[in-house]
Design a protein around this motif. Sequence first.
Motif, PDB file in Angstrom:
ATOM      1  N   HIS A 106       9.808   1.656   6.551  1.00 22.51           N
ATOM      2  CA  HIS A 106       9.901   0.333   7.190  1.00 22.51           C
ATOM      3  C   HIS A 106      11.164   0.148   8.006  1.00 22.51           C
ATOM      4  O   HIS A 106      11.186  -0.645   8.943  1.00 22.51           O
TER       5      HIS A 106
ATOM      6  N   ASP B 190      -1.686  -4.066  -4.386  1.00 22.20           N
ATOM      7  CA  ASP B 190      -0.248  -3.895  -4.154  1.00 22.20           C
ATOM      8  C   ASP B 190       0.449  -3.649  -5.495  1.00 22.20           C
ATOM      9  O   ASP B 190      -0.201  -3.595  -6.550  1.00 22.20           O
ATOM     10  N   SER B 191       1.759  -3.516  -5.449  1.00 19.96           N
ATOM     11  CA  SER B 191       2.498  -3.167  -6.668  1.00 19.96           C
ATOM     12  C   SER B 191       2.297  -4.198  -7.768  1.00 19.96           C
ATOM     13  O   SER B 191       2.156  -3.844  -8.938  1.00 19.96           O
TER      14      SER B 191
ATOM     15  N   HIS C 113       5.650  -6.107   6.645  1.00 31.24           N
ATOM     16  CA  HIS C 113       6.132  -6.042   5.259  1.00 31.24           C
ATOM     17  C   HIS C 113       7.611  -6.390   5.240  1.00 31.24           C
ATOM     18  O   HIS C 113       8.369  -5.928   6.107  1.00 31.24           O
TER      19      HIS C 113
ATOM     20  N   TYR D 124      -1.523   2.063  -0.011  1.00 31.05           N
ATOM     21  CA  TYR D 124      -1.109   3.102   0.938  1.00 31.05           C
ATOM     22  C   TYR D 124      -1.794   4.453   0.685  1.00 31.05           C
ATOM     23  O   TYR D 124      -1.429   5.441   1.322  1.00 31.05           O
TER      24      TYR D 124
ATOM     25  N   SER E 198       3.557  -8.986   1.327  1.00 38.04           N
ATOM     26  CA  SER E 198       3.243  -7.736   0.628  1.00 38.04           C
ATOM     27  C   SER E 198       1.965  -7.136   1.197  1.00 38.04           C
ATOM     28  O   SER E 198       1.243  -7.781   1.979  1.00 38.04           O
ATOM     29  N   THR E 199       1.657  -5.945   0.753  1.00 42.15           N
ATOM     30  CA  THR E 199       0.425  -5.310   1.239  1.00 42.15           C
ATOM     31  C   THR E 199      -0.805  -6.124   0.820  1.00 42.15           C
ATOM     32  O   THR E 199      -1.784  -6.189   1.549  1.00 42.15           O
TER      33      THR E 199
ATOM     34  N   GLU F  13      10.036  -5.257   3.831  1.00 46.34           N
ATOM     35  CA  GLU F  13      11.005  -4.143   3.812  1.00 46.34           C
ATOM     36  C   GLU F  13      11.451  -3.799   5.234  1.00 46.34           C
ATOM     37  O   GLU F  13      12.309  -2.931   5.428  1.00 46.34           O
TER      38      GLU F  13
ATOM     39  N   HIS G   2      -2.787   2.547  -5.027  1.00 44.98           N
ATOM     40  CA  HIS G   2      -2.004   1.648  -4.170  1.00 44.98           C
ATOM     41  C   HIS G   2      -2.642   1.572  -2.784  1.00 44.98           C
ATOM     42  O   HIS G   2      -3.305   2.512  -2.323  1.00 44.98           O
TER      43      HIS G   2
ATOM     44  N   MET H  58       3.811   8.659  -0.684  1.00 40.40           N
ATOM     45  CA  MET H  58       2.442   8.209  -0.960  1.00 40.40           C
ATOM     46  C   MET H  58       1.439   9.290  -0.533  1.00 40.40           C
ATOM     47  O   MET H  58       0.402   9.475  -1.168  1.00 40.40           O
TER      48      MET H  58
ATOM     49  N   ASN I 248      10.503  -1.348  -6.833  1.00 41.19           N
ATOM     50  CA  ASN I 248      10.711   0.006  -6.284  1.00 41.19           C
ATOM     51  C   ASN I 248      12.057   0.567  -6.754  1.00 41.19           C
ATOM     52  O   ASN I 248      12.973   0.816  -5.971  1.00 41.19           O
TER      53      ASN I 248
ATOM     54  N   TYR J 276      14.159  -4.923  -7.458  1.00 42.96           N
ATOM     55  CA  TYR J 276      12.850  -4.705  -6.852  1.00 42.96           C
ATOM     56  C   TYR J 276      12.094  -3.715  -7.733  1.00 42.96           C
ATOM     57  O   TYR J 276      12.691  -2.817  -8.322  1.00 42.96           O
TER      58      TYR J 276
ATOM     59  N   SER K  58       7.476  -7.314  -3.612  1.00 44.67           N
ATOM     60  CA  SER K  58       7.498  -8.075  -2.360  1.00 44.67           C
ATOM     61  C   SER K  58       6.506  -9.237  -2.441  1.00 44.67           C
ATOM     62  O   SER K  58       6.605 -10.195  -1.686  1.00 44.67           O
TER      63      SER K  58
ATOM     64  N   MET L  88       5.955   3.527  -9.832  1.00 47.47           N
ATOM     65  CA  MET L  88       4.784   2.734 -10.247  1.00 47.47           C
ATOM     66  C   MET L  88       4.246   3.267 -11.575  1.00 47.47           C
ATOM     67  O   MET L  88       3.860   2.501 -12.469  1.00 47.47           O
TER      68      MET L  88
HETATM   69  P1  13P Z   1       3.666  -3.674  -2.017  1.00 46.00           P
HETATM   70  O1  13P Z   1       4.183  -4.160  -3.321  1.00 46.00           O
HETATM   71  O2  13P Z   1       3.635  -4.720  -0.971  1.00 46.00           O
HETATM   72  O3  13P Z   1       2.357  -3.007  -2.197  1.00 46.00           O
HETATM   73  O4  13P Z   1       4.690  -2.605  -1.432  1.00 46.00           O
HETATM   74  C1  13P Z   1       5.018  -1.429  -2.072  1.00 46.00           C
HETATM   75  C2  13P Z   1       5.755  -0.523  -1.195  1.00 46.00           C
HETATM   76  O5  13P Z   1       6.162   0.527  -1.609  1.00 46.00           O
HETATM   77  C3  13P Z   1       6.018  -0.947   0.167  1.00 46.00           C
HETATM   78  O6  13P Z   1       6.648   0.060   0.866  1.00 46.00           O
END
Ligand code: 13P
Length: 358
Positions: free
Chosen positions: A231, A74-75, A254, A59, A270-271, A256, A57, A318, A148, A146, A163, A98
């Motif tokens: 966030h 990203d996710s 982001h 992060y 998103s990231t 969030e 990821h 992370m 997450n 989501y 996101s 994930m």
């Molecule tokens: P993304 O899907 O934008 O990578 O975000 C995941 C996440 O955990 C953001 O805090």
Amino acid sequence: MPASATLSRTATLDETRRFMHDRLKSIIPEIEIEAKVELAHAIIERKREMNAVILGHNYMEPAVYHSVPDYVGDSLQLASIAAETEADIIVFCGVWFMGETAKVLNPTKTVLVPSDKAGCSLAEGITAQDIQQLKKRFPEAVVVTYVNTYAAAKGESDYCCTSGNADKVLQTLIDQGHNRILFLPDTYLAANTANELQVPYLNAQEEDAAFEAVPADQPLVIGWNAKCEVHELFTPEDVDNVRRQYPDAVILAHPECPPEVMAKVDVAGSTKKMVDYVRDVDAPRYALFTECTMGDNLAAEFPHRNMIRACTLRCKHMNYITLEDTLAGLEKLQYQVELAPDLIERARLPIERMIAIR
Ligand code: 13P
Ligand code: SF4
């Protein structure tokens, strides 16, 4: 497609050393990079021998991000790659939900997350029972969760989103004629996405009268009360401070983050959207309102870009993922994501729908 060029699966020790020093020299002391080179190379050899794919990821800490993953992103990107991989083993350098998503998409494969402590405040913020109760209270609603979230929550959902496609998923449902949309569990992502599409938003904590006041033939997004512990800490004053100090900076955030923050920034996304923006759009400097490792990773990858790296907010979940734990994960086949077959069955459709809406 992965956002970044990654190190080849057949890299020799010397190639690994050159790649890591080249990428990381501006952000980590040389001596620390050198201390990680052999470890990274051992992981690269091991993943090849075991036919494992490593997904990282955005992060991930720089020494992980810029060495062992076959794909970074990203996710949504990583879930899509997990859906198509032919590897026998998937190592998810990310957080537990994930890994669960990858397992749902690959029930017969071994899915590893290098730390069993890598949770997420959003995923922990809602249970399957919470969603069952919400469905009883809003029986006409379609349920979007989501990504997450844990698999049990996904199993109670009609759609998942990230996101990266929350707006498209929401718009798709509105276009299909859904007027009550449970959008769970991130209160800020739900409110920000509803704002973007100019649809009213109410939190499920409100009294029934508030929902009854919205005509049944008009779309309404109904949210929950979970927040990202990282966030939620960004404030509108933080945006003002960056603007005062760096008037020429483009500020990316982001979704969030709280709506009051999003209202003041230049780009929301998103990231992946942030990576793409920094790579593709010329600006005098960039400030990222997201987990701060991203700024370091982009500074390393795009040394010609001027990243403001004043931020210190890290996601502890992370950050549990290290090169040491990734090697131990491969050697000991830990920590394996296991899910009951009936749960995999229930969580699969909403995840597949998420991947299809891009
Ligand atoms: P993304 O899907 O934008 O990578 O975000 C995941 C996440 O955990 C953001 O805090
Ligand atoms: Fe979860 Fe927030 Fe960490 Fe992302 S940054 S994994 S949403 S706690």
